[in-house]
Design an enzyme around this catalytic site. Structure first.
Site, short mmCIF file in Angstrom:
data_model
loop_
_atom_site.label_atom_id
_atom_site.label_comp_id
_atom_site.label_asym_id
_atom_site.label_seq_id
_atom_site.Cartn_x
_atom_site.Cartn_y
_atom_site.Cartn_z
N ASP A 226 0.79 -1.10 0.06
CA ASP A 226 0.08 -0.09 0.08
C ASP A 226 0.87 1.29 -0.06
O ASP A 226 1.78 1.35 -0.62
CB ASP A 226 -1.01 0.04 1.21
N HIS B 277 -3.81 6.10 3.66
CA HIS B 277 -4.32 4.61 3.28
C HIS B 277 -3.80 3.49 3.49
O HIS B 277 -4.34 2.55 4.00
CB HIS B 277 -4.45 4.87 1.33
N SER C 102 -11.33 -0.90 -0.64
CA SER C 102 -9.84 -1.01 0.04
C SER C 102 -10.00 -1.25 1.45
O SER C 102 -9.02 -1.66 2.04
CB SER C 102 -9.20 0.56 -0.20
#
Length: 769
Positions: free
Chosen positions: A135, A211, A548
């Site tokens: 990520d 994220h 996600s």
């Protein structure tokens, strides 16, 4: 005079672009991993052989892959890429494109839905399972990565904690045991042609986006008491496998992820010794590659060969069909659902009526304070602005003099204008708040920060518009958000969650559904400064939505199951999660999509995951590497190519099965824990074979029950499976035939095997031609 057309052709022919050269399993069955320098030297020699002698100075490797599979990334001309694709050792050569990011209480909700309690079953979990997160990196100071009470790092761990200007080895600990970063980051996801050639902003595993920290803490974050997002969603935040270890691989930035970097991260993760890889990344559904040119599919195949389960988000291009990505059969593909919590932002009208809306805002408006004039977009249109644009809060469509100091109401019929853009437009003309009338995405609360925002559906919107038109001076206030728990119905398939079928209709995708709407998890403190309420410090937690967020839920659950069953293969873990998934909501009714229609296998896969039930599934379906090699043959790849993928050992002995290629044989012969028949003709029954393994008690007898849709005849033979002891197998057949009254198109149902204590549900989708 220069011939411009010829000049352009020459420039394109000699333009250097980044390519990935994929060479299948390591030569010698993986021995190359023991001497990476020798492998890199061989790759460089291959590269040099096709670069002109007067340009040898540019022959350099961007990445070299040598753990789970072999290959490299390099800058090539189109002609050089074509030359390498014809090399005897090369399987495929493809452009190094940019991939997209698919961007607390959720675990408690899953536990409630399972009908079980985690006490006795949960104690079977251990801390020896390692989850690799590919990520945007990690914020190591987050309390979600506190290692208090954790034992020593597993001795099999071979990874590293890479340092950078803002990241030290001491940032790793017994929870966050590894961190790597990769030197190629795309600058913009929309600029795919040059994305792979943009250098990283910072050489560090540290997350600058938020994220990666969010996904890592969702999968395996430690328990953090009293976590909240500026007072909302308060409670204990924890990952799905809080006892597991985390290793992060920073291959992405805000703009997206270079395919070569993602592939290198997966290769390193396997070499480091992870058990599960979580990837909330993927290609756009509009530009999907075939399986042997898809970097995530390639990395995941070889991870499976080495006993590592890869869990991927299915994408956010729903609710249209054929939008799911990461749909290779060796990937566990995840859809997103809501949980039993919503964020309510009510609109108090001047006539005393209160309309309930959704959204996350921290405005200072209140019932006791003054009300603001309320205006509908077309009433405040700028000069020459079309009514349709003003209705949608289109940029430049509103007159600041008619909107300043007021709450503006807009609709969402123009899909190119996002909620964020509408907010910016309203703020830009001085509005004090925005009421959005739109059913689309209403299931996903929008985070508006300190700006007053609320979204209502068309029915509630009609009430607001009727009020505006009924009085000369309409007024309103938008109240700050309140979180509402025990919301019903839940779960619901999220509107954005990508739908199947996938790249092949012979495999049912997505596989599974998990919470992905308004998920509270750790973030970087400086993220989303534009939504920080006045007078507040940036929160260490954020509320995010997307597949996600669903993906790391499943990765955490897989680690949880793996810790209790360390000898299980990746596909056995996936099978346990799929066949024990739930298909009813907290009202006891069948799961539905955001539109209210019944959810199908193309929406939710096998259903909403239930980690506690997956600990004791009774039976599992083990999809082997042989199954996947056969799949490649059935899909249409040549035997010689499949042998290269398999590697020197298995590849030398491999032969494509009879009948290949055939989409029908994928459905019939690949031992998958769900069934998808891509075409069923009247009068031509289709038969599918499956083999189950008993992982429950000895002397077990399972009886089959069929949920057949109208017009479809489904028969199971034999109708009972008898297992004399644990780890024995049983084979059965399922035949599908078109009966009277069958409609064309996909029909969905399930076969459930039960021994009285376990229910093993296999979802199916059948396309009647």
């Amino acid at each position: 005079m220069v011939n411009r057309a010829r000049f352009v052709v020459l420039v394109l022919a000699y333009r250097l672009l980044s390519y990935v050269v994929y060479m299948g399993s390591p030569s010698g069955g993986g021995a190359g991993a023991g001497d990476p320098e020798a492998v890199q030297a061989a790759h460089l020699e291959m590269l040099s052989s096709i670069v002109p002698s007067d340009e040898q100075g540019r022959a350099a490797l961007r990445q070299s892959y040598h753990h789970a599979f072999e290959g490299f990334a390099a800058d090539l001309t189109e002609k050089e890429a074509a030359a390498l694709s014809g090399h005897e050792r090369v399987v495929s050569v493809f452009r190094d494109r940019a991939l997209q990011l698919h961007t607390t209480r959720s675990w408690d909700f899953l536990e409630v839905q399972s009908g079980l309690r985690s006490g006795r079953l949960g104690r079977r979990a251990s801390g020896d399972v390692i989850i690799g997160i590919v990520d945007t990196g990690v914020w190591p100071e987050s309390p979600s990565f506190n290692d208090a009470g954790m034992g020593a790092v597993p001795t099999r761990w071979r990874g590293v904690c890479m340092e950078g200007p803002d990241f030290k080895k001491t940032n790793c600990n017994k929870k966050l045991i590894g961190a790597r970063y990769y030197g190629v980051q795309p600058e913009s996801a929309s600029n795919a042609s040059s994305a792979a050639a943009t250098p990283a902003v910072a050489g560090s595993p540290r997350d600058t986006v938020g994220h990666g920290t969010h996904t890592a803490s969702t999968a395996a974050g430690a328990v953090v008491a009293d976590a909240d997002y500026y007072g909302l969603a308060r409670g204990a935040a924890k990952g799905g496998a809080p006892a597991s270890r985390v290793a992060v691989y920073r291959a992405c930035s805000l703009g997206g992820c270079a395919a070569s970097a993602v592939l290198k991260a997966m290769d390193d993760a396997v070499g480091d010794g992870v058990d599960v890889i979580s990837i909330s990344i993927g290609m756009s559904s509009a530009f999907q590659s075939d399986f042997l040119s898809d970097p995530i599919a390639l990395g995941a195949f070889h991870a499976h060969q080495r006993g590592v389960l890869v869990v991927c988000s299915g994408g956010n291009d729903g609710p249209n069909p054929y939008t799911v990505v990461n749909s290779a059969p060796w990937i566990l593909t995840v859809a997103a659902s809501s949980i039993d919590r919503t964020f309510q932002s009510s609109i108090a009208l001047g006539n005393g009526a209160v309309v309930k809306g959704v959204g996350i805002n921290f405005s200072n408006q209140s019932l006791t304070g003054g009300k603001y004039p309320l205006v509908f977009g077309p009433q405040a249109a700028a000069r020459y602005a079309p009514v349709a644009e003003a209705s949608n809060c289109y940029p430049g469509s509103l007159d600041p003099q008619k909107v300043a100091g007021k709450i503006v109401a807009c609709v969402g019929t123009e899909r190119t204008v996002s909620r964020r853009v509408k907010q910016l437009v309203a703020e830009g003309v001085g509005a004090r708040g925005l009421v959005l009338i739109d059913d689309a995405e209403k299931d996903v609360p929008f985070v508006a920060g300190g700006f007053a925002f609320s979204q209502v559906g068309t029915d509630a919107g009609a009430v607001i518009l009727e009020y505006i038109n009924s009085t000369k001076n309409p007024t309103a206030v938008i109240l700050p958000t309140e979180d509402v728990k025990d919301f019903k119905p839940a779960p619901v398939v999220a509107s954005f969650s990508a739908r199947g079928p996938g790249l092949t209709e012979s495999i049912l995708k997505p596989d599974l559904m998990a919470p992905g709407v308004s998920i509270l998890a750790a973030t970087i403190p400086s993220a989303d400064n534009d939504v920080v309420p006045a007078g507040k410090k940036p929160s260490g937690f954020a509320i995010k939505s997307g597949t996600s967020m669903a993906c790391p839920h499943v990765a955490g659950a897989a680690a949880f199951v793996k810790s209790a069953h360390p000898g299980w293969t990746p596909s056995m873990v996936r099978s346990a999660l799929m066949t024990t998934a739930t298909t009813t909501n907290n009202l006891g009714r069948p799961l539905a999509s955001s539109t209210g229609a019944a959810a199908t296998g193309h929406d939710m896969g096998a259903g909403e995951m239930s980690p506690l039930r997956a600990l004791s599934p009774g039976l599992v379906f083990d999809t082997t590497t042989q199954d996947y090699l056969n799949f490649l043959c059935y899909f249409g790849y040549k035997e010689q190519l499949v042998r290269k993928v398999a590697g020197a050992g298995a590849g030398a002995r491999f032969a494509c099965p009879a009948g290949a290629p055939s989409p029908d044989l994928i459905a019939a012969a690949v031992n998958y824990p769900s069934i998808s028949v891509p075409r069923l003709l009247r009068g031509k029954p289709a038969t599918v074979t499956r083999t189950a393994i008993n992982v429950g008690p000895s002397n077990a007898t399972y009886a089959a029950a069929v949920e057949a849709p109208p017009g479809l005849t489904v028969r199971v033979s034999p109708e009972k499976l008898v297992f004399s002891r644990r780890w024995t197998t049983a084979r059965y057949e399922v035949s599908f035939d078109v009966g009277a009254g069958a409609s064309k198109g996909y029909a969905h149902g399930a076969i459930t095997w039960s021994d009285g204590a376990h229910s093993v549900r296999t979802a199916f989708a059948v396309n009647v031609i």
